[in-house]
Design a protein around this motif. Structure first.
Motif, short mmCIF file in Angstrom:
data_model
loop_
_atom_site.label_atom_id
_atom_site.label_comp_id
_atom_site.label_asym_id
_atom_site.label_seq_id
_atom_site.Cartn_x
_atom_site.Cartn_y
_atom_site.Cartn_z
N ALA A 62 0.77 -1.35 0.09
CA ALA A 62 -0.03 -0.13 0.14
C ALA A 62 0.69 1.29 0.05
O ALA A 62 0.24 2.32 -0.49
CB ALA A 62 -0.93 0.15 1.05
N ASP A 63 2.10 1.08 0.34
CA ASP A 63 2.96 2.39 0.40
C ASP A 63 3.77 2.57 -1.09
O ASP A 63 4.54 3.42 -1.20
CB ASP A 63 4.26 2.13 1.38
N HIS A 64 3.44 1.67 -1.97
CA HIS A 64 3.99 1.89 -3.48
C HIS A 64 3.16 2.95 -4.04
O HIS A 64 2.01 3.05 -4.01
CB HIS A 64 4.07 0.40 -4.09
N PRO A 65 3.89 3.91 -4.80
CA PRO A 65 3.17 5.00 -5.28
C PRO A 65 2.05 4.65 -6.32
O PRO A 65 1.33 5.25 -6.62
CB PRO A 65 4.22 5.88 -6.06
N ALA A 66 2.31 3.34 -7.00
CA ALA A 66 1.48 3.03 -8.07
C ALA A 66 0.21 2.36 -7.41
O ALA A 66 -0.74 2.13 -8.18
CB ALA A 66 2.11 1.99 -9.05
N ALA B 95 4.98 -1.65 -17.99
CA ALA B 95 4.82 0.04 -18.30
C ALA B 95 5.03 0.71 -17.01
O ALA B 95 5.57 1.73 -16.80
CB ALA B 95 3.66 0.39 -18.88
N LEU B 96 4.65 0.24 -15.80
CA LEU B 96 4.55 0.87 -14.66
C LEU B 96 5.57 0.48 -13.47
O LEU B 96 5.89 1.36 -12.46
CB LEU B 96 3.16 0.76 -13.95
N LEU B 97 6.33 -0.59 -13.79
CA LEU B 97 7.32 -0.85 -12.89
C LEU B 97 8.70 -1.01 -13.69
O LEU B 97 8.75 -1.35 -14.76
CB LEU B 97 7.17 -2.31 -12.11
N THR B 98 9.77 -0.60 -12.84
CA THR B 98 11.18 -0.84 -13.33
C THR B 98 11.49 -2.19 -13.42
O THR B 98 11.05 -3.00 -12.77
CB THR B 98 12.05 0.10 -12.88
N ALA C 251 10.85 -6.93 -6.94
CA ALA C 251 10.39 -7.08 -5.44
C ALA C 251 8.99 -6.77 -5.79
O ALA C 251 8.13 -7.02 -4.45
CB ALA C 251 11.05 -6.00 -4.76
N PHE C 252 8.18 -6.24 -6.54
CA PHE C 252 6.99 -5.81 -6.60
C PHE C 252 6.13 -6.45 -7.93
O PHE C 252 6.81 -6.88 -8.90
CB PHE C 252 6.45 -4.47 -6.74
N PHE C 253 4.97 -6.60 -7.77
CA PHE C 253 4.04 -7.02 -9.01
C PHE C 253 2.74 -6.74 -8.97
O PHE C 253 2.29 -6.54 -7.83
CB PHE C 253 4.34 -8.68 -9.27
N ILE C 254 2.01 -6.64 -10.02
CA ILE C 254 0.65 -6.08 -10.13
C ILE C 254 -0.39 -7.26 -10.35
O ILE C 254 -0.06 -8.02 -11.23
CB ILE C 254 0.47 -4.84 -11.02
N GLU C 255 -1.38 -7.45 -9.72
CA GLU C 255 -2.09 -8.66 -10.09
C GLU C 255 -3.59 -8.27 -9.46
O GLU C 255 -4.02 -7.56 -8.60
CB GLU C 255 -1.67 -9.69 -9.21
#
Length: 399
Positions: free
Chosen positions: A79-83, A324-327, A333-337
């Motif tokens: 939840a602390d990630h900007p995206a 596109a949104l993550l380097t 370390a992160f992923f969108i799902e």
């Protein structure tokens, strides 16, 4: 020199692919079984609208989170990630996350491509997303191999690949643009539009018959005009299209066209509706076609909708957003799902029985079950039970 090359047949020109679906649109061609199909009209048919809205609304309603990779394959909401707030709450000042994701998915399902401009802060972190009209974007590949997006209209912009979220329905032969399902299945959609036009034409005429009055003997022109005038007064009157018609003098009525029953028109429209469901992968009962639906197969088709239709579309969107949104370093370390678990839930009895098995088996805690049911955690609810009659292999003490 140019004239000489042309004379000797050595001049080369850039060829335009005749299979380009937008070529017919440019020249204003809109008909024909193999030609361009208007996305607005095709997506406005009842079944196509229900299929696209069903997929888009379900994907926009399920949670879309940024997760942090944990130890041993675990995951935690970042939840602390900007995206996170961009995808979960509001991607821009004008749209909610639901509206943004709904419009994004609808663009994929109708035009084959969806675009959004990425806003970043000074540290390169995503701070916002702005939808771009897919019809106002041209894409070209630069010599470096990267893509450049040119947005026409207002505001007109030139964006590079790192500044655009581009999601495709199905990759085209050029490896750049996505293909629209409306163009892939254009024969089916053109047939559906033709059937709608035929039904609308008959309805606008009040389903009045078309045909010829055949006389056994020839009549003069004045008599023909008199017969036509009387038929029009009887058949085409505004207050009623029914009544008794008397034809004398050996006259006989010969209809010009088949009736809807003779032409199997209604059955043909049903088959076309099923074909549209097949194009989108939506079970017929989910699109409102319940001719062969039963209580048992509707439940199976609901699960098939999630597993065979929503899950692939969700993965398509997730991977495009991850890229596109993550380097490259951030993806480690992160992923969108999406969280599709809520759509696969059974009724209360089936869910509670599954929870009991997990709780008694020792791999679900009370708080994990309560979180799945949107209930607050309780003190001591993170403990796992150990079945009395089970133990890890090789640890049983000899007596």
């Amino acid at each position: 020199m140019e004239f000489l090359n042309r004379l000797l047949g050595r001049q080369t020109r850039a060829a335009v692919a005749l299979s380009d679906p937008y070529l017919a649109e440019y020249f204003g061609q809109g008909g024909g079984a193999l030609s361009y199909v208007d996305p607005t009209r095709a997506s406005g048919t009842a079944v196509a609208h229900r299929c696209t809205m069903l997929i888009a609304e379900l994907l926009a309603s399920v949670p879309l989170h940024v997760f942090r990779r944990g130890d041993r394959g675990g995951r935690d909401r970042a939840a602390d990630h900007p995206a996170y707030s961009v995808l979960h709450d509001m991607p821009n000042e004008e749209q909610t996350a639901f509206d943004f994701r709904l419009s994004l998915t609808l663009a994929i399902l109708t035009l084959g491509n969806a675009y959004a401009e990425i806003s970043r802060n000074g540290r390169g972190q995503v701070t916002g997303l702005r939808l771009i009209n897919p019809k106002a974007v041209t894409v070209e590949r630069l010599r470096s191999g990267r893509l450049r997006y040119t947005e026409t209209g207002t505001p007109g912009k030139v964006l590079l690949q790192d500044e655009v979220l581009h999601i495709r329905y199905r990759m085209g032969p050029d490896g750049v643009m996505g293909q629209s399902p409306l163009q892939i299945g254009r024969e089916t959609f053109n047939l559906a539009l033709a059937q709608n036009d035929a039904a609308a034409k008959q309805a606008s005429k009040g389903f009045r018959p078309e045909g010829a009055v055949v006389f056994a003997q020839s009549i003069n022109p004045n008599q023909k005009l008199d017969v036509l005038d009387k038929l029009r007064q009887k058949i085409e009157r505004n207050d009623s299209t029914s009544g008794v018609l008397v034809l004398d003098g050996g006259a006989d009525w010969k209809p010009f066209a088949f009736s809807s029953k003779d032409a199997e028109f209604l059955e043909s429209r049903k088959l076309t509706a099923l074909d549209i469901c097949r194009i989108y992968g939506v079970p017929p009962s989910a699109a409102g076609i319940t001719d062969n639906a039963t209580y048992s197969n509707i439940g199976e088709e609901s699960r098939a909708l999630v597993q065979r239709c929503l899950a692939p579309m969700a993965r398509r969107i997730e991977q495009a957003m991850n890229a596109a949104l993550l380097t490259a370093e951030g993806r480690k370390a992160f992923f969108i799902e999406h969280d599709l678990a809520g759509l696969l839930r059974g009724d209360m009895g089936a869910r509670y029985e599954a929870y009991r098995v997990g709780r008694d088996g020792g791999w679900l805690s009370a708080n994990e079950i309560r979180r799945l049911e949107n209930m607050p955690e309780i003190e001591g609810g993170d403990e796992y039970l150990t079945p009395l009659n089970m133990a890890p292999a090789g640890t049983t003490e000899e007596k």
